[in-house]
Design an enzyme around this catalytic site. Sequence first.
Site, PDB file in Angstrom:
ATOM      1  CE  LYS A 119      -3.756  -0.297   2.744  1.00 27.25           C
ATOM      2  NZ  LYS A 119      -4.570  -0.537   3.979  1.00 27.25           N
ATOM      3  CE  LYS A 153      -2.671 -13.361   6.736  1.00 20.40           C
ATOM      4  NZ  LYS A 153      -1.958 -14.193   5.757  1.00 20.40           N
ATOM      5  CE1 TYR A 154      -6.505  -7.839  -0.605  1.00 19.81           C
ATOM      6  CE2 TYR A 154      -6.727 -10.203  -0.937  1.00 19.81           C
ATOM      7  CZ  TYR A 154      -7.146  -8.907  -1.190  1.00 19.81           C
ATOM      8  OH  TYR A 154      -8.206  -8.688  -2.021  1.00 19.81           O
ATOM      9  CG  HIS A 180     -14.527  -0.423   5.356  1.00 19.55           C
ATOM     10  ND1 HIS A 180     -13.392   0.136   4.818  1.00 19.55           N
ATOM     11  CD2 HIS A 180     -15.135   0.576   6.043  1.00 19.55           C
ATOM     12  CE1 HIS A 180     -13.312   1.406   5.176  1.00 19.55           C
ATOM     13  NE2 HIS A 180     -14.369   1.706   5.916  1.00 19.55           N
ATOM     14  NE  ARG A 192     -11.889  12.437   3.579  1.00 21.81           N
ATOM     15  CZ  ARG A 192     -12.625  11.353   3.395  1.00 21.81           C
ATOM     16  NH1 ARG A 192     -13.891  11.357   3.732  1.00 21.81           N
ATOM     17  NH2 ARG A 192     -12.102  10.254   2.902  1.00 21.81           N
ATOM     18  CB  VAL A 211     -19.291  10.130   1.179  1.00 17.44           C
ATOM     19  CG1 VAL A 211     -20.512   9.964   0.296  1.00 17.44           C
ATOM     20  CG2 VAL A 211     -18.132  10.723   0.405  1.00 17.44           C
TER      21      VAL A 211
HETATM   22  P1  ADP Z   1      -7.728   4.267   0.815  1.00 14.52           P
HETATM   23  O1  ADP Z   1      -7.211   5.339   1.704  1.00 14.52           O
HETATM   24  O2  ADP Z   1      -7.086   4.246  -0.525  1.00 14.52           O
HETATM   25  O3  ADP Z   1      -9.222   4.238   0.771  1.00 14.52           O
HETATM   26  P2  ADP Z   1      -7.696   2.091   2.792  1.00 14.52           P
HETATM   27  O4  ADP Z   1      -6.509   1.719   3.584  1.00 14.52           O
HETATM   28  O5  ADP Z   1      -8.762   2.872   3.499  1.00 14.52           O
HETATM   29  O6  ADP Z   1      -7.236   2.884   1.478  1.00 14.52           O
HETATM   30  O7  ADP Z   1      -8.367   0.801   2.172  1.00 14.52           O
HETATM   31  C1  ADP Z   1      -9.431   0.873   1.263  1.00 14.52           C
HETATM   32  C2  ADP Z   1     -10.030  -0.500   1.074  1.00 14.52           C
HETATM   33  O8  ADP Z   1      -9.029  -1.407   0.589  1.00 14.52           O
HETATM   34  C3  ADP Z   1     -10.558  -1.149   2.340  1.00 14.52           C
HETATM   35  O9  ADP Z   1     -11.872  -0.741   2.666  1.00 14.52           O
HETATM   36  C4  ADP Z   1     -10.495  -2.621   1.941  1.00 14.52           C
HETATM   37  O10 ADP Z   1     -11.550  -2.942   1.070  1.00 14.52           O
HETATM   38  C5  ADP Z   1      -9.205  -2.705   1.144  1.00 14.52           C
HETATM   39  N1  ADP Z   1      -8.056  -3.037   2.017  1.00 14.52           N
HETATM   40  C6  ADP Z   1      -7.209  -2.185   2.638  1.00 14.52           C
HETATM   41  N2  ADP Z   1      -6.299  -2.831   3.392  1.00 14.52           N
HETATM   42  C7  ADP Z   1      -6.557  -4.162   3.244  1.00 14.52           C
HETATM   43  C8  ADP Z   1      -5.967  -5.386   3.767  1.00 14.52           C
HETATM   44  N3  ADP Z   1      -4.924  -5.343   4.578  1.00 14.52           N
HETATM   45  N4  ADP Z   1      -6.531  -6.552   3.394  1.00 14.52           N
HETATM   46  C9  ADP Z   1      -7.591  -6.611   2.550  1.00 14.52           C
HETATM   47  N5  ADP Z   1      -8.180  -5.508   2.024  1.00 14.52           N
HETATM   48  C10 ADP Z   1      -7.681  -4.297   2.361  1.00 14.52           C
END
Ligand code: ADP
Length: 448
Positions: A158, A201-202, A208, A291, A294
């Site tokens: 990420k 870890k994925y 969420h 912030r 939505v």
């Molecule tokens: P952004 O700031 O780009 O929105 P986030 O960290 O909030 O990124 O993650 C957005 C979405 O990506 C999460 O709601 C989830 O669906 C997916 N995601 C993020 N981290 C993970 C993870 N460790 N494992 C699986 N999905 C993830």
Amino acid sequence: MVDKVLIANRGEIALRIHRACREMGIHTVAVHSTADADAMHVRLADESVCIGPPSSSLSYLNIPAIISAAEITNTDAIHPGYGFLSENANFAQIVEEHGMTFIGPRPDHIRMMGDKIVAKKTVKALGIPCVPGSDGAVTDDGVAAILADEIGYPVLIKAAAGGGGRGMKVAHSASDLSVALSTARSEAKAAFGDDAVYMEKYLGRPRHIEMQIIADSFGNVVHLGERDCSLQRRHQKVLEEAPSPALNADERVAIGKVVTDAIRKLGYLGVGTIEFLYENGQFYFIEMNTRLQVEHPITEAITGIDIVREQIRIASGAPLSFTQEDVTFSGHAIECRINAENPVTFAPCPGRINDYHPPGGPGVRVDSAVYAGYTIPPYYDSLIGKLIVHGKTRNECLMRLRRCLEEYVIAGIDTTIPLHLRLISENDFVNGAYHIHWLEEFIDANRE
Ligand code: ADP
């Protein structure tokens, strides 16, 4: 209390903020690009200033133009809404340096949470559970490979500066890792000007779940419960509900306490959202948004609290008008994001709305800035409205939602209303049995 607020945004959220100001007796100043001269937020505001051409970088992201607009209108506070400059710490600082109030957190907190690596380290030290992963940026592919073995595949790379679901790459095995790292780095550099990436870890099938918090300058921190935003496409939320069908009252109280204790220690001011992935009864922090979100109206529906009003009061130096004990959760609320998009291909569909009739009746709220005869410009986000439905129970809410989606007329353009109608008929959705990949699997299965 502030007297005049400049709303540095457009569309439904500009209107939402205008409405809160109006009910508080606060004057509003709309800013707009040349493409938005006829927009509803411009028509309804007390004053308006054109700040540039259609391109956002020259208008809604143009800090000197916005500050000038605020100065010539004698504005004393600026509300950034969401998106655009809402999480830009420099903007918040410049607003304050010009002697105006930024309706949002302090610049240092915006900056801290904007860097996801710093954010994770900070909240972890404050006792919030995080997704297992690297402690900081991953710079060396060899070290990354050792760490990925420890965490276990699949892993997610990420962007530290990430947002909007961009800059994420999954590595399913050791052989994918270096490609995932290099693609994530170059995408992060291109999108955010910063190639720092980290590893997590994925998680396979999490939900969420995010907690809404609100904090005043007197050290009072209250949470307003959670929202379940698991229905996503390309990591972007499509439909949200509160409370989460997956959480019980004890879990809500427990995570609420962890979050409010941490935010109190941080000395945070304003509204914020702590986003978690939730799997097998465990919460894992992913990020904090500094912030208004939505999807804030579903929290407003079940708590009866006007979050924008409270945000403006707090920024004006007033204490929160309620305590944690005063917050009660009543019934169930769902929000559908209505986008001007083809409901099958998701291609944006700007254009003229020939006919418009929003649903109404008990428990129904439509936050939108469109009207019959309005032409959606092609330059901005495709969100054109939010349908928010509240019912005594989740079942009542679902019945009402179907009725409203069937009633909603937006003629002349494609919208995602047919997608919402299809998905709310699915058993998994009706049973609340879904996760962050469910919607994409559903869309893929229905494409043929
Ligand atoms: P952004 O700031 O780009 O929105 P986030 O960290 O909030 O990124 O993650 C957005 C979405 O990506 C999460 O709601 C989830 O669906 C997916 N995601 C993020 N981290 C993970 C993870 N460790 N494992 C699986 N999905 C993830």
